[in-house]
Every structure is written in structure tokens, then in C-alpha cells.
Scaffold this active site. Structure first.
Site, PDB file in Angstrom:
ATOM      1  N   GLU A  71       0.793  -1.399  -0.101  1.00 34.93           N
ATOM      2  CA  GLU A  71      -0.061   0.114  -0.166  1.00 34.93           C
ATOM      3  C   GLU A  71       0.954   1.314   0.025  1.00 34.93           C
ATOM      4  OE1 GLU A  71      -3.494   2.209   2.372  1.00 34.93           O
ATOM      5  OE2 GLU A  71      -2.753   0.336   3.128  1.00 34.93           O
ATOM      6  N   ASP A  93      -0.639  -5.088   3.205  1.00 37.38           N
ATOM      7  CA  ASP A  93      -1.010  -3.819   3.670  1.00 37.38           C
ATOM      8  C   ASP A  93      -0.453  -3.835   5.039  1.00 37.38           C
ATOM      9  OD1 ASP A  93      -2.639  -1.790   4.997  1.00 37.38           O
ATOM     10  OD2 ASP A  93      -4.393  -2.275   4.035  1.00 37.38           O
ATOM     11  N   ILE A  95      -0.642  -1.766   7.550  1.00 42.18           N
ATOM     12  CA  ILE A  95      -1.610  -1.487   8.754  1.00 42.18           C
ATOM     13  C   ILE A  95      -3.135  -1.216   7.883  1.00 42.18           C
ATOM     14  CG2 ILE A  95      -2.510  -0.234  10.707  1.00 42.18           C
ATOM     15  CD1 ILE A  95       0.367   0.753  11.261  1.00 42.18           C
ATOM     16  N   ASP A  96      -3.881  -2.490   7.874  1.00 38.95           N
ATOM     17  CA  ASP A  96      -5.199  -1.947   7.628  1.00 38.95           C
ATOM     18  C   ASP A  96      -6.179  -1.662   8.895  1.00 38.95           C
ATOM     19  OD1 ASP A  96      -7.232  -1.964   5.442  1.00 38.95           O
ATOM     20  OD2 ASP A  96      -8.006  -3.785   6.340  1.00 38.95           O
ATOM     21  N   THR A  98      -5.726   2.072   9.406  1.00 42.04           N
ATOM     22  CA  THR A  98      -4.845   3.064   9.987  1.00 42.04           C
ATOM     23  C   THR A  98      -5.603   4.195  11.146  1.00 42.04           C
ATOM     24  OG1 THR A  98      -3.381   2.955   8.190  1.00 42.04           O
ATOM     25  CG2 THR A  98      -3.159   4.650   9.533  1.00 42.04           C
ATOM     26  N   ASP A 222      -6.180  -4.691   0.551  1.00 43.37           N
ATOM     27  CA  ASP A 222      -7.395  -4.503   1.568  1.00 43.37           C
ATOM     28  C   ASP A 222      -7.984  -5.848   1.704  1.00 43.37           C
ATOM     29  OD1 ASP A 222      -7.678  -1.647   2.411  1.00 43.37           O
ATOM     30  OD2 ASP A 222      -8.206  -1.447  -0.063  1.00 43.37           O
TER      31      ASP A 222
END
Length: 569
Positions: A71, A93, A95-96, A98, A222
Site C-alpha cells: 500500500e 497492507d 496496517i489495515d 490506520t 485490502d
């Protein structure tokens, strides 16, 4: 000998755990370095970059020929259409969720998916805030903390917990589409939930915590790991409107069963065909806005006042032509019909999305129409027609508006007494433009009670009405029967009557009055008590200025209904 996927899993598993430790370190810090990537809601922290750099560095050190779609790297390079090839490709990702990470909301994950030959073969999702590590290998099932997980077997939306990313509403060019879809799915689902962490919601579907999840307009990072988890847990993941699911354009409905997924798809299709919550022409985002409600109110009030002239014309005639409808006491005049026709014509021409439930339009009908979510006008052109015929001044024009089955507007106009009662939801109740307030009486002994003893002219209701009249009348300070539910409710709203009870009527008799009472600070309950919801389409009611008084009346009614020796031949 280890297979290629087993070898890759054994490599990435400890890295995913370490990435979770980095995430948790930042999650627990009160202060974080936050930057805006593009839109105001698209945020990134220094920990997003730390985790992605950590994973990418270790992966490429071990497998230099592997591809990488991350990402944050994609954001930096302004390339969100990277082509997926047959080569082993890590889709990450860091940190999905955030925004959840920043606010310490525990729906936040490191998500790692691996594609080989354009197929997701490996998925690892670490949510260290909840101490959950989800894993899946193609064809080998899905696991949470090493234990097998499975999707739910829910097949119907009405039984389902459905997640839908409500946060998509902040994207201006998507808002109208999604508010319609949210409305239609939320109306039918047992519960609608939104966690603003796509991969965590996919994992919850895989584990059976959620029954279904819908998302559009997302990116491969995602959904890559989460989509494999759902499938390996026995669920379905499909494009919302046909065609194969494409991880590079991951619009999806996922569910534990195909039956549930298909029902949600049909609801989305229905939503997209409509321009409003009720299928009319009102814009979804403003259908119940203050400005739109005021527009409804202004037009309706003008029409009601104009109908007042028709009302007075008939009221002042020495003799009226009267027709009998279904029963000897059920009268109608030409003025009832003229007023209803005037209201329907005026309202439908200005608001073509409108539906109507009118007393005279439905005369002779054995069944009421269903109350829908569409803007619906409920009309009694003259409530208290018998009073009107005899020039008794307790009669009036009653008009109410429901939207989404909720009473939003009520007007009762009695030209004979120069009384114009008005209410809009949340705006209070008024008589001739001045605020009114329901009574504060709390005991039946101090209350003047309105009660429709006139309903004793219906044989099947006679005994019940008389027993209730006896019980209420013997305890109250006074009893009044005005033979007009609309006017009686209006008088509860202004405090003239302390309470009012009636059963066996129709929605047009009470709709406007119910809103007036509520907006004047009073309460309206089902005659059977608060455990039974009041239903304007089956309006058995007790209205009062205070809940204490309403409860006292309900208790007396219960006692009256238990009387056995009041039986009349």
C-alpha cells in the site's frame, strides 16, 4: 519434503508475528506521527512505513525475484494499477485500519497475501490488539491462532449480521450510491455493522462472527489475504454484480452461504434502481432533511388552510346532504370528498413520489394498504363527520406525513373553533403558531379523561367500551367524549385533556394527533402496554401528558377487561 506453499508459509509466519509486534508498539503509543496521503480521510503513520519496509526488505532478501505490491510503496509511486503477473507476488497492507490504529480501536491488522499465477495461495492476517493470528493456505482450510475456523451457515438477511463500510460515505462521488445501499441492506438485516478495517471484517466472516460483508472501491492489499481466508473457511467471495472476483479490482460480497450472498446482491440491485428510500424522486441524502421536511410542511399547510374554506362552506349550511357508508352511524358528505380530493391533487402534483392513505379514497375497502418507507400522506378530510353534520364544533381536517414509516408531520385544522394545530418531528407542537405543552398530571384522580364511549354503537365493541368507560369514569376527575379522535389528541397535546384512550380506529383518525401529542411532550402507548409497540396502522392507544398517567390508564383498562359480570343482552 515441504511443498512450495508450505515453505513460503514457514518463511512468512514469523515475519507476520514480528510485524504485529511493531504494530502493537505503535498502537499503544498515545502520540503518533500522522500524515495525509490524498483525501482528508486517507491517513498514514510512520508505523505503516516501518512495517512495510520491514516486510519488503526481508521478503526480497530471501526471494529477490518475487514481486511486491504494498500500500505505502504504491502510494509513494502514485501507481495503483500495478499489473498482477504469474510471478509470486506479495500483496501487503502494513496496517489495515490506520484510522483505528491512530485512535486505538482494536480493529487493525497486518495483512499479507501471496499470489502465484494470479491466484491467492497464502494469507496471513495478524491483529495483535485482539491477539488473533489468522492463517490460510490454498486447499488446506482457515485457522485462527492455530485452530480451524468456519463461516456461519446463515442463509437469510433477516437473520444476518452484515458488515458494510459506512465510512465510504465520506467519498463524495460514492455517497449517494452507498446511502441507498446501506438503507436497503440495513432495513432487512438483523444488524448492520461497520469496523473500517476491511481485512478484519473478512476474517470475522471467515470465523463466523459476521455472516456477510460487502465492499467496493478498495485495493488489492485490502482484500488479498482476507478473501482467501473466507474461501478456505467454507464461504463464498464474488463480484457483487456478476463475473469473477478480481483481486486487483476487489469489489465483493462475501458470505457464509451462497443464499445469503445472493439475497444481499438482490438488495443492492434494488437500491441502485431507486432514487429514494421509498422509490420516489426525493434525493436519498435529503429525503428527511430539515429543509425537505419544511417544504412538505409549507405546501401541506397551505393546502389545509385552503381546504378550511370548503369545510366552512358545508359546516355553515343549515342542511347537508348526507350519505351512509358501511354502518348506520358512518356518514360521509360531499365536503369530506372534496377536501380529500383537493389535498391529494395538490400534494401529488408537488410531490409525485407521494403515497396516500385517505379515509374516503379507501371507503368500502376491506383491507388497508401497507405502509411503506415512501413519503405517505395519511388523510382524514373531516374527522368527526357526525359532529360536522350537527354543527358541533369538535371536528377538523387531519393530515399526517410518514417517511420511512415514521410520523414526520401532523396538521389538524378546525375552522369551526379557529384552531390550527401543527407539528413537525423534533420541532415541537403549536396551536395557531404558539407553542403548546401537554398536561403534567400524573394521577387518574386529578385527570380529565377522553374516552370514546360513542363506539358502543358497534355491537362487538359494546361490552368492552362500557366496561372501560365504567372503570375510567369511576376513577377520573372527569370524562369527556368528543367523538373525534383527531380533536381529542390535539386537546391532549395542548393540555385540555390530560389523557385519551381509543381502540378500533383507523390510521387517518389518529396519525396527525399522535405526532402532536409526542411533540408537545406527551406519550402515546399501545393500549396493551409498553411491551407492545404502538402501530399507527392498528392504532389502539392511550395518550397522555405523562407516562405515569398513561400507565395508570393502561392498568385500569386491564382491570376493566377482566370484569365478567358486565354482560349485556
Amino acid at each position: 519434503m515441504l511443498t512450495e506453499i508450505e515453505e513460503l508459509y514457514n518463511f512468512i509466519h514469523p515475519l507476520a508475528i514480528k510485524a504485529g509486534e511493531i504494530l502493537l508498539d505503535g498502537y499503544e503509543r498515545e502520540e503518533k506521527q500522522v500524515d495525509i496521503k490524498g483525501a482528508f480521510y486517507d491517513v498514514v503513520t510512520d508505523y505503516d512505513n516501518k512495517i512495510e519496509e520491514f516486510l519488503k526488505g526481508n521478503i526480497l532478501a530471501k526471494y529477490p525475484l518475487h514481486k511486491f505490491i504494498g500500500e505505502e510503496e504504491t502510494a509513494k509511486n502514485h501507481n495503483i494499477t500495478m499489473e498482477l503477473t504469474d510471478a509470486p507476488t506479495w500483496i501487503i497492507d502494513p496496517i489495515d485500519g490506520t484510522s483505528n490504529f491512530i485512535k486505538q480501536i482494536p480493529h487493525v491488522c497486518v495483512s499479507i497475501g501471496l499470489s502465484i499465477n494470479k491466484q491467492i495461495v497464502l494469507g496471513v492476517v495478524n491483529n495483535p490488539a485482539q491477539k488473533k493470528l489468522y492463517t490460510a493456505k490454498l486447499g488446506q482450510g482457515a485457522f485462527c491462532n492455530g485452530k480451524p475456523i468456519h463461516v456461519s451457515n446463515c442463509e437469510r438477511v433477516r437473520d444476518a449480521n452484515v458488515a458494510y463500510e459506512v465510512s465510504l460515505l465520506h467519498v463524495h462521488n460514492m455517497a449517494n450510491k452507498h446511502i441507498k445501499r446501506i438503507y436497503h441492506v440495513g432495513l432487512h438485516a438483523r444488524r448492520m455493522l461497520a469496523y473500517s478495517c476491511v481485512v478484519d471484517e473478512l476474517c470475522m466472516v471467515a470465523a463466523g462472527n459476521l455472516d456477510a460483508f460487502y465492499i467496493e472501491e478498495m485495493y488489492p492489499w485490502d482484500c488479498a489475504a482476507g478473501s482467501l481466508l473466507v474461501r478456505e473457511a467454507g464461504g463464498v467471495v464474488k463480484n457483487p454484480f456478476g463475473g469473477p472476483f478480481d483481486i486487483m479490482k476487489p469489489d465483493l460480497i462475501c458470505a457464509g452461504t451462497e443464499e445469503l450472498r445472493l439475497e444481499i446482491e438482490n438488495l443492492l440491485r434494488k437500491a441502485d434502481k431507486e432514487q429514494s428510500v421509498g422509490g420516489g424522486a426525493v434525493d436519498m441524502a435529503s429525503s428527511v432533511s430539515e429543509s425537505k421536511l419544511k417544504e412538505y410542511y409549507d405546501v401541506a399547510l397551505d393546502l389545509v388552510i385552503k381546504c378550511g374554506a370548503i369545510f366552512e362552506e358545508g359546516y355553515n349550511k343549515p342542511k347537508l346532504e348526507v350519505m351512509v357508508k358501511d354502518a348506520f352511524f358512518d356518514f360521509v358528505t360531499v365536503y369530506d370528498r372534496r377536501i380529500e380530493e383537493t389535498l391529494i391533487t395538490g400534494l401529488s402534483s408537488t410531490f409525485p413520489e407521494s403515497h396516500f392513505i385517505g379515509e374516503e379514497s379507501l371507503a368500502g375497502s376491506k383491507q388497508l394498504p401497507e405502509l411503506t418507507d415512501a413519503p405517505t400522506w395519511i388523510i382524514d378530510p373531516i374527522d368527526g363527520t357526525t359532529n360536522y353534520i350537527h354543527r358541533l364544533p369538535h371536528c377538523g381536517i387531519s393530515l399526517a406525513l410518514t417517511i420511512n414509516k415514521q410520523l414526520m408531520l401532523g396538521i389538524i385544522y378546525n375552522p369551526a373553533a379557529n384552531e390550527l394545530f401543527t407539528a413537525r418531528k423534533g420541532e415541537g407542537a403549536y396551536l395557531n403558531g404558539k407553542p403548546i405543552q401537554a398536561s403534567k398530571a400524573t394521577t387518574i384522580a386529578s385527570a380529565v379523561v377522553g374516552n370514546e364511549v360513542t363506539l358502543m354503537n358497534v355491537p362487538r365493541w359494546r361490552d368492552v367500551c362500557l366496561k372501560r368507560a365504567y372503570k375510567l369514569g369511576s376513577h377520573a376527575a372527569g370524562t369527556r367524549c368528543l367523538a373525534s379522535a383527531a380533536m381529542s389528541l390535539a386537546y391532549v397535546a395542548k393540555g385540555t385533556l390530560d389523557t385519551y384512550h381509543v381502540d378500533y380506529l383507523k390510521p387517518w383518525d389518529v396519525a396527525a394527533g399522535v405526532l402532536l401529542v409526542r411533540e408537545a411532550g406527551g406519550v402515546v402507548h399501545n393500549t396493551k402496554g409498553t411491551e407492545h409497540e404502538f402501530n399507527v396502522m392498528k392504532p389502539n392507544l392511550v395518550a397522555a401528558g405523562t407516562d405515569q398517567l398513561a400507565q395508570a390508564v393502561i392498568e385500569l383498562i386491564k382491570q376493566a377487561d377482566q370484569i365478567k359480570d358486565y354482560i349485556f343482552a
